[in-house]
Design an enzyme around this catalytic site. Structure first.
Site, mmCIF file in Angstrom:
data_model
loop_
_atom_site.group_PDB
_atom_site.id
_atom_site.type_symbol
_atom_site.label_atom_id
_atom_site.label_comp_id
_atom_site.label_asym_id
_atom_site.label_seq_id
_atom_site.Cartn_x
_atom_site.Cartn_y
_atom_site.Cartn_z
ATOM 1 N N TYR A 113 -45.309 0.557 -14.785
ATOM 2 C CA TYR A 113 -45.117 1.462 -13.645
ATOM 3 C C TYR A 113 -43.662 1.906 -13.666
ATOM 4 C CZ TYR A 113 -45.739 2.695 -8.631
ATOM 5 O OH TYR A 113 -45.809 3.323 -7.423
ATOM 6 N N LYS A 184 -51.047 4.166 -11.860
ATOM 7 C CA LYS A 184 -51.325 3.867 -10.451
ATOM 8 C C LYS A 184 -52.666 3.142 -10.331
ATOM 9 C CE LYS A 184 -47.917 6.173 -8.257
ATOM 10 N NZ LYS A 184 -47.141 5.959 -7.049
#
Ligand SMILES: O=C([O-])CC(=O)C(=O)O
Ligand SMILES: [Mg+2]
Length: 584
Positions: A113, A184
């Site tokens: 991420y 995500k």
């Protein structure tokens, strides 16, 4: 219950234990990431599924596989290589990928991420290996229904869709934004308990305005400038209709849309299909939660703070809106709440009549009359002038501009309050408005700090010579969206209301232990926080009458909590049976 995939379904045996009923075998099965146990197949499974001779003789346990892959992971040379390694593991053996991630979440989150995902977005065309998710492009939007039929998943509940026009703080990234949708959604699974086969990453490839990408023969997206106006709206209308037909229970998270479209897209569809915009609402809720905790840490009331938000894009306005809602909930009138929130953009403070304002910015613009007693040099107050005149006690950065919080800016906030709240929230790390270490230096260690991307705590010696550290919280919407989405799925919310988002923010604040000096939980608490958020979001959906799931509507709080925990997907290998094989 809808079948999960065209290749398999999840069933329960006579003792209520889950197993996978598969209708694919042999080499093909080994190439479906959610079915592939690699070296983990038992002798019986190898026989049943036609795998003999295709996998090594030694059967590894999931633990052994984790150890083997983790060692290899540690040997990768850079963060981007580690990202690529994890992504290929995900495309090879998804249970193992999530089992590793579960164990090393804190270490791997910055790899999968922000910040490393930003690099992966930029290099997407170079790194491309294996298909994942749905590509909707201008070239094939007319045959979208066929594209949707080609997907192997039959019961998708959570979609992350981006048009890549404003990825993180790094702008238009064309086709590469797919990496954000994928990243995500892996957090939805590992932090939010949504089964990987219930998730679908989507790239809405409407073109790019980046000439360097258009000129690159190896760029993988469509080679034309972005759709705009009616053509863009029609494209999205088609997408939403197509999704509703194929996946009637799906929720959409709109991700990284430029400010011109982010608000419009959200308002156009939020009552058509349950959906929310992560950068507006997820970021807003995350920031509000951190501010509530920061006020507690200061020992002051949240509603006594004065807020300056820098950046008037999706994130900035989303945060300003969330703060205003939070102030109203704390008992202020709408006018009193607005009076405490200042939004500063590139040209300076948003002031009516000074610059062309977009609809979502308008309610934050000050009237010249409100500023009659301000001391300013030019026509429009600068950031520093705003902080000084407004006596701001909290400064939030959503500008995407690194270094924007100069020493002068930080000192201006520190002059107004004993404990300035400074949140440089822009992502990835390279776009942060100020480094935590600088903020500590410029405030003599008095600041309460949170950043969007992860930073280490800052060592600091107090004026009486005591060595310690100033904690840095990670204020990232990962503390909101997995739980918000999971709660909406569990309750089958017909709409994701503002109050559901507010409830997510309050739950996050309630589950932040400020005795650590940090205004966000640590990553090792992320899963538990998401569970708590899911429960309260589902409860809020029920009380607003938007929960379509009958079963949960009649549950007590304890039952709801137990239900959420039971539904939380965990990575483990399930036994397999072949379609049509009689049960043993
Ligand atoms: O992805 C993140 O780290 C947070 C986010 O949504 C953004 O910065 O756009
Ligand atoms: Mg985002």
């Amino acid at each position: 219950m809808a079948r999960v995939s065209r290749y398999y379904d999840v069933k329960r045996d006579e003792q209520d234990r889950r197993y996978l009923e598969v209708n694919v075998t042999g080499f093909a099965l080994l190439h479906i990431p959610l079915l592939n146990k690699s070296t983990g197949f038992s002798a019986e499974e190898r026989k049943l599924l036609g795998l003999q001779g295709l996998v090594p003789p030694h059967q590894s346990t999931l633990e052994e596989q984790k150890e083997r892959t983790y060692r290899r992971y540690l040997q990768q040379a850079s963060d981007l290589e580690r990202h690529v390694y994890l992504r290929s593991l995900q495309d090879r053996n998804e249970v193992l990928f999530y089992a590793m991630l579960e164990e090393h979440l804190e270490e791997m989150l910055p790899i999968l991420y922000t910040p490393t995902v930003g690099e992966a977005v930029k290099a997407f065309s170079d790194l491309y290996r294996y298909p994942r998710g749905l590509v909707v492009s201008t070239g094939d939007i007319a045959s979208l229904d066929e594209s949707l039929e080609n997907l192997p998943l039959d019961d998708v509940r959570m979609i992350v869709a981006t048009d890549s026009s404003a990825i993180l703080g790094i702008g238009d990234q064309g086709f590469g934004g797919m990496a954000i949708s994928i990243g995500k959604l892996s957090l939805y699974t590992t932090a939010g308990g949504v089964g990987p086969d219930k998730t679908l990453p989507v790239e809405l490839d409407v073109g790019t305005d980046r000439q360097d990408l258009l000129d690159d023969p190896l760029y993988l997206g469509v080679h034309h400038t972005r759709l705009t106006g009616a053509a863009y709206d029609e494209f999205l209308d088609r997408f939403v209709e197509g999704v509703q037909a194929r996946y009637p229970k799906a929720i959409i998270q709109w991700e990284d849309f430029a400010k011109g479209s982010a608000f419009r897209v959200l308002e156009r569809y939020r009552r058509v299909i349950p959906s929310f915009n992560d950068d507006i609402q997820g970021t807003g809720a995350m920031a509000l939660a951190g501010l509530l905790s920061a006020a507690r840490l200061k020992g002051e009331r949240f509603e006594d703070q004065v807020f300056v938000v820098v950046g008037a894009g999706a994130g900035g306005i989303g945060v300003a809106m969330a703060i205003r809602q939070g102030l109203i909930r704390a008992g202020l009138s709408a006018e009193q709440a607005s009076a405490r929130v200042y939004v500063v953009d590139r040209q300076g403070l948003l002031v009516q009549g000074q610059v062309e304002l977009e609809a979502h910015q308008r309610s934050f613009a000050r009237t010249p009359a409100e500023l009659f007693d301000w001391t300013v040099q030019g026509d429009v107050p600068t950031l520093q002038e705003t902080i000084r005149n407004a006596r701001a006690t909290a400064l939030l950065g959503l500008s995407g501009v690194s270094g924007l919080f100069t020493q002068g800016v930080i000192e201006a906030v520190a002059a107004n309050t004993e404990r300035p709240i400074i949140f440089p929230l822009s992502n990835p790390t390279s776009n942060v408005e100020a480094l935590p270490e600088e903020i500590v230096r410029w405030t003599g260690g008095r600041a309460i700090i949170a950043s969007g991307s992860p930073f280490a705590d800052v060592p600091h010696r107090t004026h009486d010579g005591i060595d310690g550290t100033v904690p840095v919280g990670q204020g990232n919407n990962v503390f909101i969206f997995p739980g918000l989405g999971f709660g909406a799925i569990i309750s089958r919310a017909r709409e994701i209301t503002d109050d559901m988002v507010m409830e997510a923010a309050r739950t996050l604040a309630d589950h932040t232990d400020i005795s650590t000096g940090r205004v966000y939980p640590s990553i090792d608490q992320l899963r538990e926080v998401s569970i708590q958020i899911a429960v309260r979001v589902a409860r809020q959906a029920i009380s607003e009458g938007v929960a379509a799931e009958r079963r949960v509507r009649v549950m007590s709080d304890e039952q709801l909590m137990a239900f959420v925990r039971r539904r939380f997907w965990v990575p483990k290998y399930l036994p397999y049976r072949r379609v049509g094989t009689p049960t043993p």
